[in-house]
Design a protein around this motif. Sequence first.
Motif, PDB file in Angstrom:
ATOM      1  N   VAL A 140     -16.186  72.641  57.086  1.00  0.00           N
ATOM      2  CA  VAL A 140     -17.613  72.794  57.341  1.00  0.00           C
ATOM      3  C   VAL A 140     -18.042  71.689  58.289  1.00  0.00           C
ATOM      4  O   VAL A 140     -17.949  70.498  57.958  1.00  0.00           O
ATOM      5  N   ASP A 141     -18.499  72.082  59.465  1.00  0.00           N
ATOM      6  CA  ASP A 141     -19.043  71.149  60.449  1.00  0.00           C
ATOM      7  C   ASP A 141     -20.453  70.798  59.986  1.00  0.00           C
ATOM      8  O   ASP A 141     -21.364  71.626  60.055  1.00  0.00           O
ATOM      9  N   THR A 142     -20.634  69.574  59.493  1.00  0.00           N
ATOM     10  CA  THR A 142     -21.918  69.183  58.907  1.00  0.00           C
ATOM     11  C   THR A 142     -23.041  69.124  59.940  1.00  0.00           C
ATOM     12  O   THR A 142     -24.215  69.181  59.572  1.00  0.00           O
ATOM     13  N   GLU A 143     -22.705  69.011  61.207  1.00  0.00           N
ATOM     14  CA  GLU A 143     -23.732  69.033  62.256  1.00  0.00           C
ATOM     15  C   GLU A 143     -24.248  70.451  62.467  1.00  0.00           C
ATOM     16  O   GLU A 143     -25.445  70.671  62.615  1.00  0.00           O
ATOM     17  N   ALA A 144     -23.359  71.420  62.484  1.00  0.00           N
ATOM     18  CA  ALA A 144     -23.742  72.816  62.698  1.00  0.00           C
ATOM     19  C   ALA A 144     -24.301  73.449  61.429  1.00  0.00           C
ATOM     20  O   ALA A 144     -25.101  74.375  61.492  1.00  0.00           O
ATOM     21  N   GLU A 145     -23.873  72.941  60.274  1.00  0.00           N
ATOM     22  CA  GLU A 145     -24.248  73.530  58.988  1.00  0.00           C
ATOM     23  C   GLU A 145     -24.987  72.501  58.132  1.00  0.00           C
ATOM     24  O   GLU A 145     -24.585  72.190  57.010  1.00  0.00           O
ATOM     25  N   ARG A 146     -26.078  71.985  58.663  1.00  0.00           N
ATOM     26  CA  ARG A 146     -26.838  70.935  57.955  1.00  0.00           C
ATOM     27  C   ARG A 146     -27.358  71.393  56.592  1.00  0.00           C
ATOM     28  O   ARG A 146     -27.304  70.643  55.619  1.00  0.00           O
TER      29      ARG A 146
END
Length: 122
Positions: A56-62
Amino acid sequence: MTATTDLTAADFERTVLENELVLVDFWAAWCGPCRAFAPVYEAAAAQHDDVVFGKVDTEAERELAAAAQISSIPTLMAFKAGRLVFAQPGALPPAALEQVISGLRALDVASLERADEAPPEG
């Protein structure tokens, strides 16, 4: 072909619920420890085809990261039979990741469920 799966808010829950063993790496491109952990995670994914290795890309999936209460990255979460059974921030060395995978396989989720249903002592 990558051995890991990019997860989004749209497919996170389904992935966790429909697969017996799921590891999820919460990461970001700007995070040095995340970049250091990525090849370790990818190598483990290539060796364990019975485990879903999600990222999970935390920037894309805040919103997803917030819902998962991610406060530090990388954070590794492990799910068995749809249940969160392990969560730890920090990049793991290969041997430690292997221990998590072995523990995940060996964990008896039914015993956890029985413990949850037991009346509190006292």
